[in-house]
Design a protein around this motif. Structure first.
Motif, PDB file in Angstrom:
ATOM      1  N   GLY A 130       0.806  -1.214   0.000  1.00 50.86           N
ATOM      2  CA  GLY A 130       0.000   0.000   0.000  1.00 50.86           C
ATOM      3  C   GLY A 130       0.840   1.265   0.000  1.00 50.86           C
ATOM      4  N   GLN A 348      -2.692   8.405   0.866  1.00 47.80           N
ATOM      5  CA  GLN A 348      -1.385   8.412   0.226  1.00 47.80           C
ATOM      6  C   GLN A 348      -0.913   9.808  -0.155  1.00 47.80           C
ATOM      7  OE1 GLN A 348      -1.607   5.521  -2.950  1.00 47.80           O
ATOM      8  NE2 GLN A 348      -1.162   3.866  -1.538  1.00 47.80           N
ATOM      9  N   THR A 360      -0.191   3.488   6.383  1.00 49.17           N
ATOM     10  CA  THR A 360      -0.905   2.424   5.672  1.00 49.17           C
ATOM     11  C   THR A 360      -1.171   1.233   6.579  1.00 49.17           C
ATOM     12  OG1 THR A 360       0.178   3.097   3.614  1.00 49.17           O
ATOM     13  CG2 THR A 360      -0.884   0.946   3.629  1.00 49.17           C
TER      14      THR A 360
END
Length: 418
Positions: A130, A348, A360
């Motif tokens: 991620g 993000q 994440t």
């Protein structure tokens, strides 16, 4: 003096670097689906119902215990290294199990040990994978990458389960485990060719110490990451929205739908159509985001989609037919899928890259560790009060996340980069 000319970002779906990451991620996700199919069948062949349940649940414990540590490792070593190591370890583990099953019948003890090890590696893989997108593309492409990632995840489920079933039917669990191991191994050459962007220069973030400064040990690194999230004006509220949404969503959409199908007499076939409807809606939202690349007023849209999707969850328990339930499930998949993808993109783009692994890992922790705890609560509540009230309460929890998000100005006004 040299000057730097900013070049336009290449669209994610045309960027070879992003496509290599997407291919590796897809191979890993298909391998996951085949692995879990093989594990379920191998456990069932032991002949023990309790042992089968133990095998299938074993991987959840290390995943929950080690998930936050996986985020620390991703930030310390770099997410690419952790993903490569995780896929290599999973390939070796699953191929070794396939070799063992060629020689002998599966036992509960062996399968539990493999599930525990696989869950531990998963706890490292999930935060790292991620955290990779901001290191392989520009910030303006992160929403599109989230859409591509969601499409890959949905497609992997559609391909992986039948592939695992065919492998089990053809050569037993040994062949299915071998296929999963090969898929994990296929991701490695693609990951090794990824070009990683360097981290930006250290910056002051919300009064924190410079983001790139490392703590003296992993524990202090973890505490520093949690403090960073708590003090961040956007990430703190966003994590609460994720927690409420997952707690309200996971129980009724997994265990709750099974119990609803049994009560209505729809059977496994009806359940399959409802799940297919949800998957189709989620794939549609992922496609929209992958094509558009950016949604204006992302924070507001995310919260509104969570609210609208919550009404669909409450309605599911009231519909009289499979066809209508599948249509509503598609609606829930469309709205919840868009909300989830926007949430991932906001995480993000808002997080300092030096903290992204830890950030994440916290969002993933709610999804893979905390939300599954609602299963026994959902089952007991349905037995006491029926599906209608339970789905309504779950919808209210999801809606609370959307309302809270709209009430926080920084989250409501959050935008994705152009």
């Amino acid at each position: 003096m040299t000057t730097t000319v900013e070049c336009p970002e290449r669209p994610a779906h045309r960027d070879p670097n992003v496509l290599r990451w997407l291919g590796a991620y897809t191979a890993s996700m298909i391998g996951d689906s085949v692995y879990f199919m093989a594990l379920a069948w191998a456990a069932a062949r032991t002949g023990s119902a309790s042992g089968t349940g133990l095998v299938l649940a074993a991987g959840s414990l290390p995943r929950a215990l080690l998930m936050l540590g996986g985020g620390v490792l991703a930030d310390r070593l770099g997410p690419r290294r952790v993903v490569i190591g995780s896929d290599a370890a999973r390939a070796l583990l699953v191929l070794s199990l396939a070799a063992v099953l060629v020689l002998t019948a599966p036992t509960v003890g062996v399968l539990v040990a493999v599930a525990l090890l696989f869950g531990a590696v998963d706890a490292l893989f999930l935060p790292a994978v991620g955290a990779l997108p901001p290191r392989i593309s520009g910030p303006g492409q992160l929403a599109r990458i989230q859409g591509l990632r969601a499409l890959a995840a949905r497609g992997s489920s559609i391909i992986g389960a039948p592939l695992g079933g065919v492998a089990v039917a053809t050569g037993g669990p040994a062949l299915a485990f071998a296929a999963a191991g090969v898929l994990f191994a296929l991701s490695l050459p693609l990951l090794l060719r990824l070009r990683i962007r360097p981290l930006p220069e250290p910056t002051e973030t919300s009064g924190e110490a410079p983001a790139a400064e490392k703590a003296p040990n992993a524990w202090h690194d973890l505490v520093d990451g949690l403090r960073y999230i708590r003090r961040h004006p956007l990430l703190g509220p966003l994590m609460l929205v994720i927690a409420l949404s997952e707690l309200g969503f996971v129980g009724p959409l997994n265990l709750g739908l099974i119990l609803l199908s049994e009560q209505r007499g729809w059977g496994a076939a009806g359940m399959g159509w409802i799940v297919a409807g949800f998957a189709g809606g989620a794939a549609g939202s992922a496609l929209v985001l992958a094509v558009r690349g950016r949604v204006p007023r992302a924070g507001t849209v995310m919260c509104l989609m969570a609210l609208v999707g919550a009404t669909g969850i409450a309605t599911l328990a009231q519909v009289p037919s499979v066809a209508l339930a599948a249509a509503i499930a598609a609606f829930v998949g469309l709205t919840a899928g868009l909300a989830g993808a926007l949430c991932g993109a906001l995480v993000q783009t808002a997080a300092d890259p030096a903290y992204l692994g830890r950030v994440t890992s916290v969002s993933t922790f709610f999804t893979y560790a905390i939300a599954p705890l609602s299963y026994p609560v959902t089952g007991a509540a349905v037995a006491l009060w029926g599906t209608g009230p339970v789905f309504a309460v779950s919808a209210a929890v999801c809606a609370a996340g959307g309302v809270m998000g709209l009430a926080v100005t920084t989250l409501r006004r959050a935008e994705l980069p152009r």
